[in-house]
Design a protein around this motif. Sequence first.
Motif, mmCIF file in Angstrom:
data_model
loop_
_atom_site.group_PDB
_atom_site.id
_atom_site.type_symbol
_atom_site.label_atom_id
_atom_site.label_comp_id
_atom_site.label_asym_id
_atom_site.label_seq_id
_atom_site.Cartn_x
_atom_site.Cartn_y
_atom_site.Cartn_z
ATOM 1 N N VAL A 165 0.851 -1.191 0.000
ATOM 2 C CA VAL A 165 0.000 0.000 0.000
ATOM 3 C C VAL A 165 0.886 1.240 0.000
ATOM 4 N N THR A 166 0.397 2.299 -0.655
ATOM 5 C CA THR A 166 1.096 3.580 -0.687
ATOM 6 C C THR A 166 0.094 4.697 -0.423
ATOM 7 N N ASN A 167 0.623 5.885 -0.158
ATOM 8 C CA ASN A 167 -0.248 7.034 0.051
ATOM 9 C C ASN A 167 -0.621 7.721 -1.253
ATOM 10 N N ALA A 168 -0.034 7.316 -2.359
ATOM 11 C CA ALA A 168 -0.315 7.955 -3.648
ATOM 12 C C ALA A 168 -0.200 6.906 -4.753
ATOM 13 N N GLY A 169 -1.026 7.064 -5.765
ATOM 14 C CA GLY A 169 -0.993 6.118 -6.870
ATOM 15 C C GLY A 169 0.118 6.426 -7.849
ATOM 16 N N LEU A 170 0.756 5.401 -8.332
ATOM 17 C CA LEU A 170 1.758 5.576 -9.378
ATOM 18 C C LEU A 170 1.080 6.169 -10.609
ATOM 19 N N PHE A 171 1.760 7.047 -11.285
ATOM 20 C CA PHE A 171 1.291 7.696 -12.508
ATOM 21 C C PHE A 171 0.121 8.643 -12.271
ATOM 22 N N LYS A 172 -0.227 8.924 -11.001
ATOM 23 C CA LYS A 172 -1.388 9.775 -10.706
ATOM 24 C C LYS A 172 -1.040 11.034 -9.937
ATOM 25 N N GLY A 173 0.120 11.134 -9.389
ATOM 26 C CA GLY A 173 0.477 12.290 -8.583
ATOM 27 C C GLY A 173 1.237 11.844 -7.350
ATOM 28 N N TYR A 174 1.814 12.796 -6.673
ATOM 29 C CA TYR A 174 2.634 12.468 -5.519
ATOM 30 C C TYR A 174 2.821 13.727 -4.690
ATOM 31 N N ASN A 175 3.238 13.530 -3.457
ATOM 32 C CA ASN A 175 3.603 14.661 -2.603
ATOM 33 C C ASN A 175 5.022 15.076 -2.948
ATOM 34 N N MET A 176 5.345 16.310 -2.646
ATOM 35 C CA MET A 176 6.667 16.825 -2.974
ATOM 36 C C MET A 176 7.205 17.597 -1.773
ATOM 37 N N TRP A 177 8.481 17.466 -1.522
ATOM 38 C CA TRP A 177 9.134 18.313 -0.519
ATOM 39 C C TRP A 177 10.504 18.679 -1.033
ATOM 40 N N PHE A 178 11.077 19.700 -0.444
ATOM 41 C CA PHE A 178 12.339 20.231 -0.944
ATOM 42 C C PHE A 178 13.443 20.047 0.089
ATOM 43 N N VAL A 179 14.604 19.648 -0.420
ATOM 44 C CA VAL A 179 15.787 19.410 0.397
ATOM 45 C C VAL A 179 16.939 20.137 -0.281
ATOM 46 N N LYS A 180 17.885 20.595 0.495
ATOM 47 C CA LYS A 180 19.039 21.307 -0.058
ATOM 48 C C LYS A 180 20.014 20.323 -0.702
ATOM 49 N N ASN A 181 20.513 20.699 -1.885
ATOM 50 C CA ASN A 181 21.576 19.952 -2.535
ATOM 51 C C ASN A 181 22.776 19.959 -1.585
ATOM 52 N N PHE A 182 23.444 18.821 -1.445
ATOM 53 C CA PHE A 182 24.542 18.681 -0.492
ATOM 54 C C PHE A 182 25.706 19.624 -0.800
ATOM 55 N N THR A 183 25.879 19.986 -2.079
ATOM 56 C CA THR A 183 27.015 20.817 -2.475
ATOM 57 C C THR A 183 26.606 22.271 -2.714
ATOM 58 N N SER A 184 25.632 22.480 -3.592
ATOM 59 C CA SER A 184 25.263 23.845 -3.986
ATOM 60 C C SER A 184 24.311 24.524 -3.008
ATOM 61 N N LYS A 185 23.654 23.731 -2.158
ATOM 62 C CA LYS A 185 22.655 24.233 -1.195
ATOM 63 C C LYS A 185 21.394 24.773 -1.868
ATOM 64 N N MET A 186 21.226 24.498 -3.154
ATOM 65 C CA MET A 186 20.003 24.865 -3.878
ATOM 66 C C MET A 186 18.912 23.844 -3.542
ATOM 67 N N VAL A 223 4.837 7.458 0.832
ATOM 68 C CA VAL A 223 4.857 6.661 2.056
ATOM 69 C C VAL A 223 4.294 5.293 1.709
ATOM 70 N N THR A 224 4.990 4.248 2.143
ATOM 71 C CA THR A 224 4.593 2.895 1.773
ATOM 72 C C THR A 224 5.002 1.914 2.862
ATOM 73 N N ASP A 225 4.761 0.640 2.608
ATOM 74 C CA ASP A 225 5.170 -0.398 3.551
ATOM 75 C C ASP A 225 6.395 -1.138 3.012
ATOM 76 N N ASN A 226 6.856 -2.128 3.746
ATOM 77 C CA ASN A 226 8.094 -2.822 3.374
ATOM 78 C C ASN A 226 7.928 -3.816 2.224
ATOM 79 N N GLN A 227 6.741 -3.919 1.652
ATOM 80 C CA GLN A 227 6.515 -4.822 0.527
ATOM 81 C C GLN A 227 6.481 -4.107 -0.827
ATOM 82 N N PHE A 228 6.627 -2.800 -0.834
ATOM 83 C CA PHE A 228 6.514 -2.007 -2.062
ATOM 84 C C PHE A 228 7.531 -2.432 -3.119
#
Length: 194
Positions: free
Chosen positions: A39-60, A68-73
């Motif tokens: 099970v997942t919180n979003a369907g494949l090919f239908k949309g997804y949640n997004m969040w932003f993280v800094k690039n390790f080098t450029s900080k962009m 979010v899913t379980d260990n069988q995904f």
Amino acid sequence: LGLYKDQILSIPLSATVAKSYFPLRDEIKQQAGVQNVTVTNAGLFKGYNMWFVKNFTSKMDVGLANMVTDNQFVKTLGLKWKTEPAAGTMKSRNHVLLNETAIKELGIKGNPIGQLLGEKDEITGIVQDFHFTSLQNGIKAMELVVVSDTTNILNFPGSNGVLYARLDPEANIQEKVASIGKIFKKYDHEKPFE
């Protein structure tokens, strides 16, 4: 595509099955002709949640699709590991998997395993790239958050999950879908089986 798409049945879920998700999942999984369930919180090919993280080098900022899913995904969808998590490392929600594109876009140098993503998420495994949006969009950077109790996916207001059942290639698909539909209706009297 990078994933096993044939013989995968996709079943949208809603909050109405949250209380009985585990019995629903287990009864479907026990059916002859069903190889695995996830099970997942979003369907494949239908949309997804997004969040932003800094690039390790450029900080962009780098946008990461988040699922979010379980260990069988990984097993159910036939994804391939680039680096499989060590046994016992997926102990909390803060242990995450990334795809190869995420590693590149984040500018991670050296071994990414054990490095922190943001303030608290630890990278514990890497899956090979796979398409989770349309082929025209190409492969995007992705984070998979593996949790032991996926009912929380269904408990948030307005949140829906998707159950994926991998069917045996030898199974009669029409019969198996009808059988799974009957099981689904036992647990969800409000939503149609689609």
